[in-house]
Design a protein around this motif. Sequence first.
Motif, PDB file in Angstrom:
ATOM      1  N   MET A  20       0.837  -1.203   0.000  1.00 55.65           N
ATOM      2  CA  MET A  20       0.000   0.000   0.000  1.00 55.65           C
ATOM      3  C   MET A  20       0.874   1.256   0.000  1.00 55.65           C
ATOM      4  N   THR A  21       1.948   1.235   0.780  1.00 49.89           N
ATOM      5  CA  THR A  21       2.808   2.423   0.786  1.00 49.89           C
ATOM      6  C   THR A  21       3.493   2.600  -0.578  1.00 49.89           C
ATOM      7  N   LEU A  22       3.795   1.474  -1.242  1.00 50.84           N
ATOM      8  CA  LEU A  22       4.431   1.592  -2.556  1.00 50.84           C
ATOM      9  C   LEU A  22       3.478   2.191  -3.588  1.00 50.84           C
ATOM     10  N   LEU A  23       2.178   1.930  -3.397  1.00 47.11           N
ATOM     11  CA  LEU A  23       1.193   2.497  -4.322  1.00 47.11           C
ATOM     12  C   LEU A  23       1.170   4.020  -4.243  1.00 47.11           C
ATOM     13  N   LEU A  24       1.665   4.536  -3.148  1.00 45.35           N
ATOM     14  CA  LEU A  24       1.758   5.992  -3.028  1.00 45.35           C
ATOM     15  C   LEU A  24       3.148   6.476  -3.457  1.00 45.35           C
ATOM     16  N   VAL A  25       4.176   5.790  -2.973  1.00 46.25           N
ATOM     17  CA  VAL A  25       5.548   6.275  -3.152  1.00 46.25           C
ATOM     18  C   VAL A  25       5.996   6.195  -4.613  1.00 46.25           C
ATOM     19  N   PRO A  40       4.301   6.113  -7.643  1.00 45.22           N
ATOM     20  CA  PRO A  40       3.754   7.122  -8.559  1.00 45.22           C
ATOM     21  C   PRO A  40       4.286   8.518  -8.263  1.00 45.22           C
ATOM     22  N   ALA A  41       4.503   8.833  -6.979  1.00 48.00           N
ATOM     23  CA  ALA A  41       4.995  10.159  -6.636  1.00 48.00           C
ATOM     24  C   ALA A  41       6.435  10.357  -7.099  1.00 48.00           C
ATOM     25  N   LEU A  42       7.205   9.256  -7.125  1.00 45.28           N
ATOM     26  CA  LEU A  42       8.592   9.349  -7.576  1.00 45.28           C
ATOM     27  C   LEU A  42       8.680   9.597  -9.082  1.00 45.28           C
ATOM     28  N   SER A  43       7.776   8.983  -9.821  1.00 47.90           N
ATOM     29  CA  SER A  43       7.890   9.044 -11.273  1.00 47.90           C
ATOM     30  C   SER A  43       7.047  10.146 -11.899  1.00 47.90           C
ATOM     31  N   ILE A  79       5.727   1.917 -15.307  1.00 47.30           N
ATOM     32  CA  ILE A  79       4.367   2.387 -15.613  1.00 47.30           C
ATOM     33  C   ILE A  79       4.266   3.895 -15.362  1.00 47.30           C
ATOM     34  N   GLY A  80       4.847   4.321 -14.227  1.00 45.62           N
ATOM     35  CA  GLY A  80       4.788   5.742 -13.860  1.00 45.62           C
ATOM     36  C   GLY A  80       5.497   6.630 -14.869  1.00 45.62           C
ATOM     37  N   THR A  81       6.633   6.158 -15.398  1.00 39.49           N
ATOM     38  CA  THR A  81       7.374   6.945 -16.389  1.00 39.49           C
ATOM     39  C   THR A  81       6.520   7.148 -17.639  1.00 39.49           C
ATOM     40  N   LEU A  82       5.836   6.081 -18.049  1.00 42.75           N
ATOM     41  CA  LEU A  82       4.960   6.190 -19.219  1.00 42.75           C
ATOM     42  C   LEU A  82       3.843   7.196 -18.958  1.00 42.75           C
ATOM     43  N   MET A  83       3.218   7.111 -17.790  1.00 41.10           N
ATOM     44  CA  MET A  83       2.103   8.012 -17.483  1.00 41.10           C
ATOM     45  C   MET A  83       2.581   9.462 -17.436  1.00 41.10           C
ATOM     46  N   SER A  84       3.808   9.667 -16.936  1.00 37.59           N
ATOM     47  CA  SER A  84       4.341  11.017 -16.853  1.00 37.59           C
ATOM     48  C   SER A  84       4.568  11.607 -18.249  1.00 37.59           C
ATOM     49  N   ALA A  85       4.858  10.720 -19.206  1.00 34.55           N
ATOM     50  CA  ALA A  85       5.080  11.201 -20.569  1.00 34.55           C
ATOM     51  C   ALA A  85       3.772  11.471 -21.295  1.00 34.55           C
ATOM     52  N   MET A  86       2.668  10.978 -20.717  1.00 33.39           N
ATOM     53  CA  MET A  86       1.385  11.119 -21.404  1.00 33.39           C
ATOM     54  C   MET A  86       0.707  12.454 -21.126  1.00 33.39           C
ATOM     55  N   THR A  87       1.164  13.169 -20.117  1.00 33.31           N
ATOM     56  CA  THR A  87       0.464  14.401 -19.725  1.00 33.31           C
ATOM     57  C   THR A  87       1.469  15.451 -19.271  1.00 33.31           C
ATOM     58  N   GLN A  88       1.030  16.707 -19.318  1.00 36.09           N
ATOM     59  CA  GLN A  88       1.906  17.775 -18.846  1.00 36.09           C
ATOM     60  C   GLN A  88       1.651  18.087 -17.380  1.00 36.09           C
ATOM     61  N   SER A  89       0.668  17.413 -16.796  1.00 33.41           N
ATOM     62  CA  SER A  89       0.334  17.694 -15.407  1.00 33.41           C
ATOM     63  C   SER A  89       0.843  16.580 -14.503  1.00 33.41           C
ATOM     64  N   GLN A  90       1.633  16.953 -13.493  1.00 34.93           N
ATOM     65  CA  GLN A  90       2.153  15.958 -12.559  1.00 34.93           C
ATOM     66  C   GLN A  90       1.018  15.257 -11.831  1.00 34.93           C
ATOM     67  N   LEU A  91      -0.014  16.032 -11.496  1.00 29.88           N
ATOM     68  CA  LEU A  91      -1.126  15.471 -10.737  1.00 29.88           C
ATOM     69  C   LEU A  91      -1.831  14.386 -11.543  1.00 29.88           C
ATOM     70  N   ILE A  92      -2.072  14.679 -12.825  1.00 33.89           N
ATOM     71  CA  ILE A  92      -2.754  13.685 -13.661  1.00 33.89           C
ATOM     72  C   ILE A  92      -1.858  12.463 -13.854  1.00 33.89           C
ATOM     73  N   LEU A  94       0.255  11.366 -11.716  1.00 32.76           N
ATOM     74  CA  LEU A  94       0.168  10.639 -10.443  1.00 32.76           C
ATOM     75  C   LEU A  94      -1.118   9.818 -10.382  1.00 32.76           C
ATOM     76  N   LEU A  95      -2.229  10.454 -10.734  1.00 30.65           N
ATOM     77  CA  LEU A  95      -3.520   9.773 -10.640  1.00 30.65           C
ATOM     78  C   LEU A  95      -3.600   8.594 -11.607  1.00 30.65           C
ATOM     79  N   LEU A  96      -3.125   8.811 -12.843  1.00 29.47           N
ATOM     80  CA  LEU A  96      -3.148   7.730 -13.826  1.00 29.47           C
ATOM     81  C   LEU A  96      -2.319   6.545 -13.338  1.00 29.47           C
ATOM     82  N   THR A  97      -1.142   6.851 -12.778  1.00 30.46           N
ATOM     83  CA  THR A  97      -0.262   5.788 -12.314  1.00 30.46           C
ATOM     84  C   THR A  97      -0.910   5.021 -11.163  1.00 30.46           C
ATOM     85  N   VAL A  98      -1.455   5.759 -10.204  1.00 30.92           N
ATOM     86  CA  VAL A  98      -2.118   5.107  -9.070  1.00 30.92           C
ATOM     87  C   VAL A  98      -3.260   4.227  -9.581  1.00 30.92           C
ATOM     88  N   PHE A  99      -3.995   4.763 -10.540  1.00 30.74           N
ATOM     89  CA  PHE A  99      -5.136   4.045 -11.100  1.00 30.74           C
ATOM     90  C   PHE A  99      -4.690   2.709 -11.695  1.00 30.74           C
TER      91      PHE A  99
END
Lengths: 249, 326
Positions: free
Chosen positions: A69-74, A76-79, A159-172, A174-179
Amino acid sequence: MNGFSAVYRRELLSLWVTPLAWVLLTVFLLLQGAIFYSIITHFTSMADVSVDTGPLQAYFGQESIFLLMTLLLVCPALSMRVFAEERRSGTIEALLTAPVTPTGVVLGKYFATLTTYAAIWAPTLLYVVILRKTGTVDWGVVGSSYLGLLGIGAAYLGIGTLMSAMTQSQLIALLLTVFVEFGLFILGVGEYIFDPGILRDICAHVSMMSQMEDFSKGILDLRRIVFDTSLAGVGLFLTVRVVDSWRWG
Amino acid sequence: MIEVSELTKDYGTVVAVKGLSFTVGKGEIVGFLGPNGAGKSTTLRVLAGFLGATSGRVCIAGHDIAAQPLAARRSLGYMPESAPLYPEMRVEEYLTFRARLKEVPRAKRVSAVGSSMERAGVRHMAGTVIQHLSKGYRQRVALADALVANPPLLILDEPTAGLDPNQIREVRALIKALGDDRTILLSTHILSEVEATCERALVIDRGILVAEGTIDALRNQKRAAGYQLGVRDAKRAAESVIQAISGVISATALAPDDTTERRTLQVSLAADADAERVLEAVVEALAAAHIGLHALIPEKASLEQIFSELTRHEASPTAESSEAGT
């Protein structure tokens, strides 16, 4: 691979001179400390400790749901910022007009987050040292447990690196990665829900909890490692394609 | 140094650059001029390798940017518009990172970073976190970044945008100094910038190259110019005499209330008039009317006029011709 080492070094520096890595480290260690403490308390209060499970197996294995559970937070926030922030601020233009290849840039950024992930885990080695004071520690189990964690981190950060490349918003990002990662996690829970059959096998195979249970017993299942690295590999391959596609935007 | 042929770039339905062709020779300082939204940044981004061309061919220092992208990018230093930098890094850290990224050998890195900071005038800011720098200094750090690998070609996208007049003067002086030993292509929508720093200009409008040449050649190419004439004219007939000549739009006295014999007239020519032929006719007509001519000052059209004429859109030429008719 041009640009790998320069990007890797800058990304690491950037993670650790900004508060992000330190905040994550602090939150992460507080949570892990709490989990570890409750496991130890549990074991000390038990009268008859079974022979084949110790606090280490509990921490990395049966009770690994807390740790995951902690990794699910940590993770996505890292990437989340690796590409989103570069594109939002426009620095991506300076980066990609240097003599670099998309592969070099993507891998440089990815391995910087993976290194940070490993660094965040490093202080938990103290738990092993503490246990060593009171009893014997099976170093093979410790090694395989950390290998399992590295595999999960590698997959999640890919997965997080890919999601970060898909959007210009860090928040989105993060949310996509968590999802996506939470989806994978839930799929793993299916192992305990479905009747024996193909569906249950699939769920068991993708379950990060089963992975940790195996690895905490010292079972090095190659299929698990292949699964983790292919998740990371597919994520990174797609990220390279996405980065390449920006030239045609 | 730069060869562009038939470059086209579209963003889906919007065509930003249409069939653009030009060359920039070694050692030139060329201004890339056009109104906002003309396709300047898009073109420079294609040249720098950030965007791919939809069609056409671009060679940088002899390397085709599609076939040998890394070799092409190695030979140029690019400064993007608005100078994006990593805010959390120190100036020296950032430039060292850029030098490493641009494959400056380890042994030369410290001196390369030092000399680029020296040239861009940011040495005293080496230890400052970029976040705390003013806009002018950020611009200079970006310039230092373009210089750090000592490339033979610099591509600068609006290098003076957002600077105060003093900083603009400094950056222009720096660009001129840098132009001594390298090729520079800089974009701007400010004309005086081209006049101050460049030898040659490319004028682009809505993705099409509308004019190209040295600053003087551009002035001559379309001169809606005129003369100032000093005349001895007791009868005050000079205006009507000159206005009767075809190709002259207007002839007006600069000081109409002046009652002395000597007067100065401002003569404007139509844009399509043959300036030399009109001048001959003017001199002949003045002589025939016994008006003495004692001064003749040719007036060159300012680059502003030329610029607005070259980039004027469809609606305007009718206004121009009706003006010429009056």
